[in-house]
Design a protein around this motif. Structure first.
Motif, short mmCIF file in Angstrom:
data_model
loop_
_atom_site.label_atom_id
_atom_site.label_comp_id
_atom_site.label_asym_id
_atom_site.label_seq_id
_atom_site.Cartn_x
_atom_site.Cartn_y
_atom_site.Cartn_z
N GLY A 1 -78.59 -71.80 -23.01
CA GLY A 1 -77.34 -72.16 -23.87
C GLY A 1 -76.20 -71.46 -23.55
O GLY A 1 -75.82 -70.43 -23.97
N ASP B 1 -81.05 -62.54 -20.86
CA ASP B 1 -80.66 -61.16 -21.71
C ASP B 1 -80.67 -59.87 -20.92
O ASP B 1 -79.80 -58.89 -20.95
CB ASP B 1 -81.92 -60.92 -22.86
N LEU C 1 -75.21 -45.88 -20.10
CA LEU C 1 -74.19 -46.58 -21.20
C LEU C 1 -72.98 -46.18 -20.67
O LEU C 1 -71.96 -46.79 -20.33
CB LEU C 1 -74.51 -46.20 -22.60
N THR D 1 -73.86 -61.42 -24.99
CA THR D 1 -75.21 -60.62 -25.17
C THR D 1 -75.17 -59.14 -25.54
O THR D 1 -74.50 -58.52 -24.64
CB THR D 1 -76.03 -60.91 -23.41
N PRO D 2 -75.92 -58.82 -26.23
CA PRO D 2 -75.67 -57.39 -26.81
C PRO D 2 -76.19 -56.63 -25.37
O PRO D 2 -77.30 -56.64 -24.92
CB PRO D 2 -76.80 -57.30 -28.00
N ASN D 3 -75.61 -55.41 -25.34
CA ASN D 3 -75.85 -54.52 -24.41
C ASN D 3 -77.15 -53.50 -24.85
O ASN D 3 -77.16 -52.89 -25.85
CB ASN D 3 -74.62 -53.41 -24.29
N ALA D 4 -78.08 -53.63 -23.97
CA ALA D 4 -79.28 -53.07 -24.46
C ALA D 4 -79.36 -51.48 -24.48
O ALA D 4 -79.89 -50.91 -25.13
CB ALA D 4 -80.68 -53.67 -23.58
N MET D 5 -78.48 -51.20 -23.57
CA MET D 5 -78.63 -49.52 -23.55
C MET D 5 -77.69 -49.11 -24.66
O MET D 5 -78.11 -47.92 -24.99
CB MET D 5 -78.15 -49.07 -21.97
N PHE E 1 -77.45 -60.07 -18.48
CA PHE E 1 -75.81 -60.01 -19.12
C PHE E 1 -76.12 -58.79 -20.09
O PHE E 1 -75.08 -58.59 -20.64
CB PHE E 1 -75.85 -61.33 -20.05
N GLY E 2 -77.11 -58.33 -20.44
CA GLY E 2 -77.31 -57.25 -21.53
C GLY E 2 -77.23 -55.73 -20.63
O GLY E 2 -77.34 -54.81 -21.40
N GLY E 3 -76.76 -55.85 -19.55
CA GLY E 3 -76.59 -54.57 -18.75
C GLY E 3 -78.10 -53.75 -18.30
O GLY E 3 -77.90 -52.51 -18.02
N THR E 4 -79.05 -54.32 -18.77
CA THR E 4 -80.26 -53.65 -18.29
C THR E 4 -80.55 -53.41 -16.90
O THR E 4 -81.15 -52.42 -16.30
CB THR E 4 -81.50 -54.36 -19.03
N MET F 1 -80.95 -43.95 -20.93
CA MET F 1 -79.93 -44.89 -21.32
C MET F 1 -78.50 -44.31 -21.62
O MET F 1 -77.49 -45.22 -21.73
CB MET F 1 -80.48 -45.37 -22.82
N LYS G 1 -72.18 -67.65 -29.17
CA LYS G 1 -72.74 -68.33 -28.16
C LYS G 1 -71.30 -69.10 -27.22
O LYS G 1 -71.54 -69.04 -26.42
CB LYS G 1 -73.42 -69.57 -28.89
N ARG H 1 -75.20 -69.76 -21.20
CA ARG H 1 -75.19 -68.66 -20.09
C ARG H 1 -76.21 -69.07 -18.80
O ARG H 1 -77.05 -69.87 -19.07
CB ARG H 1 -76.06 -67.39 -20.69
N SER I 1 -67.87 -56.36 -17.27
CA SER I 1 -67.79 -58.04 -17.21
C SER I 1 -67.77 -58.57 -18.78
O SER I 1 -66.75 -58.98 -19.11
CB SER I 1 -69.13 -58.57 -16.53
#
Lengths: 368, 368
Positions: free
Chosen positions: A147, A126, A67, B59-63, A129-132, A63, B54, A149, B13
């Motif tokens: 919604g 998620d 990151l 979207t929060p970055n999960a990493m 877009f959350g980079g996972t 991670m 919204k 996205r 992005s």
DNA sequence: GGCCGTTTAGCAAACGTTTGCCAAAAATCG
DNA sequence: CGATTTTTGGCAAACGTTTGCTAAACGGCC
């Protein structure tokens, strides 16, 4: 003295890169370079570092790296939801093929189930877009939205597997369904068959259209009327393909002009259909020829062994991964290409000449 | 003025939390609290923040989150490698069940294939030690090891599914295999069967032992000698269970004292076995009764429909997830518990009374 | 011994969050 | 209306890497 103002990772187990550096007697940056960029560091120091890392059992924190570099090494596969309509038999092969290819490229595989509910769509977005995840392989004809996205709008490299999505700019790996069905149908016509039953999957499914059209084209080419084929199934209500086959069997039994050949969209439905009609008394292939789709291993062991049009899913998975890797390396390169892989008809005993038609075939019904 | 000394994320992005904060007119920390901890923030501000998020499609970055809090929201499932010996039929159900449960708990599912090669083991350990995954569900009886590191030594919460691993301190979710086979065998004995064939899976497999013992116990209880059961299969060389069934069929045909009942470790092998022996001319269940394991949906549609001991895999998957969640929340709580879920025999037509024995049964061989 | 070419050390700034702490604001009470 | 309690906002430091830069160390060569 270090002031511990916040206390985040109380249980942080493993050794850090700093520990490796200390043990090897080098700087952290050297360790980083040694582990990532080969060649950037002297072979001797590199060996020292490797040894230290191994001794400590060091594993870099994915991670933190992710990151920093802004990339992950995870790809997700989006499976059709509730689910696996016809293809349940073939899903493990797909997963295995894809996972193997990804592994070779240093990626991991995450599963996302596209159930028809809001939660699952949100989860997928998620991830996107959350980079996972770094990319996605999708086995469904509709892209998740939640919604505002939409997967379509994400910059995520995506490739479509099994479904042709090139019209929405996704590289797609598909089989030549239509061609394959056309050929198979032509063969059936050559064997004397004149009336066909087509077992359809979920309404509007891409494969359905393709395959059905293939059959229709073959009939047209043979100069047969469009009424020569009856279409059955097509409901979304079934949990899996087996139920479609069961329903189709009773429909078959009630047809006034009974078909002598059946083309099924998936092995699942062919298997259950075959089971039902045989128990009703028909003989396969004497009374009825069957051919289906997917090439599930189990087809070889049905009674009689089921002819099926094999989708080389392992190969397809591998190709999908390759395409994805290209997209990841060069995002803008090449518009949506459609890669067609040839599927091949595996002829087994369920496939034979049409029965001789008695004059009163309309009323023919076997005794049990 | 900001000096851009390094240039990491050139293609970053999405919008950031800072953007949301700016748009909502609050501080970053407020946004963070609003999105994560409910109740910690004024309802009005919260609404403002949600709207801003919204609007931006944030979207929060999960990493980043994962790095900060030292946890990920990913669980991996470790599947037996090259593979899916008998259970290929049931894998999609397992995955679906587990994925659904994980989703409800806010986790994602990552797949790890335990092929028998070094690379795959290393990948799994990288996932485990690299902080990528928060827990694991394993469907294999051996834990991956790679140069110094071992899954066993990781602090990762793990639960075992299908295999009893409680002896190495892993909570395990299993079915009462032995009991189920014992019961089924007893029923067969009651139906007059006196000679049995047991189709085994990979050598040393946990289920094999359990199930075989169940059969043996039932025989003993009925006062039958141990020679009443013949064990077949048990090789690791087969790609999947179907091949075991095929091999067993010829073995069966060559047995001087032919069994009248067959117990198979998996549906796969039962299906192919049944197919082969029927084509050789035996009738099921008239000459031979068959019962197998797993409860694959396809069994209902074999000819004859196959009796199978159903493993409620969805329920088991759900339980495994629950156990894992407990372990994650309280790592040290509770030693390795073994959760036994009752499997149930689904009686279908493949299961019937023993054939009447002619005096010269030794030479009986059906004509084709 | 001086010079040049490789390597490596050291430093520090990111990556995008979370969170302890304190200040500020709001609410409550006398 | 001022004082006290409760709630909320903002600051800044982490989490464990990667990476650009500069300077130092090292070795080989004339």
């Amino acid at each position: 003295m270090k002031i511990n103002k916040d206390m985040p990772a109380e249980e942080h187990s493993g050794p850090l890169m700093a520990d490796v550096a200390r043990l090897a007697g080098v700087a952290i940056s050297t360790v980083s370079r040694a582990l990532a960029n080969p060649g950037r560091v002297n072979e001797k120091t590199r060996a020292k570092i490797d040894a230290a890392a191994k001794q400590l059992g060091y594993t870099p924190n994915a991670m933190a790296r992710g990151l920093r570099v802004g990339k992950s090494n995870v790809v997700m596969i989006i499976l059709p939801g509730s689910l696996y309509y016809g293809v349940s038999q073939v899903i493990p092969l797909v997963l295995q093929g894809i996972n193997r290819s990804l592994s070779q490229n240093g990626y991991h595989l995450m599963i996302a189930n596209l159930d028809r509910d809001e939660v699952s769509e949100r989860h997928i977005l998620d991830l996107a877009f959350g980079g996972t995840v770094r990319g996605a392989i999708i086995l469904s004809s509709d892209l998740p939205v939640d919604g505002g996205r939409s997967l379509k709008d994400s910059a995520l490299p995506i490739v479509s597997l099994l479904f042709d999505m090139s019209h929405v700019a996704l590289p797609s790996v598909v089989t030549n369904d239509r061609q394959a069905v056309r050929d198979a149908t032509a063969e059936l016509v050559a064997l004397g068959h004149r009336r066909f039953l087509y077992l359809a999957g979920p309404q509007g499914n891409y494969h359905d259209n393709e395959r059905y059209l293939g059959a229709v084209e073959a009939l047209a080419a043979a100069g047969l009327p469009e009424t020569a084929i009856v279409r059955s199934g097509g409901s979304l209500d079934y949990q899996h393909g087996f139920q479609i086959g069961v329903a189709a069997a009773t429909e078959f039994a009630n047809l006034p002009l009974r078909p002598t050949a059946v083309i099924a969209t998936s092995d699942d439905m062919a298997i259950s259909f075959m089971s039902c009609v045989q128990r009703m008394g028909w003989k396969i292939p004497a009374d009825l020829s069957i051919v289906s789709f997917d090439g599930a291993p189990v087809c070889e062991y049905s009674l009689p062994p089921l002819s099926t049009i094999e989708q080389p899913v392992e190969e397809m998975g591998q190709m999908a991964v390759n395409l994805l890797m290209e997209r990841i390396d060069a995002p803008e390169k090449g518009a949506a290409i459609r890669h067609v892989i040839a599927s091949k008809l595996i002829r087994r005993e369920s496939f034979g000449p049409a029965p001789l038609e008695p004059d009163d075939f309309r009323s023919v019904r076997p005794k049990i």
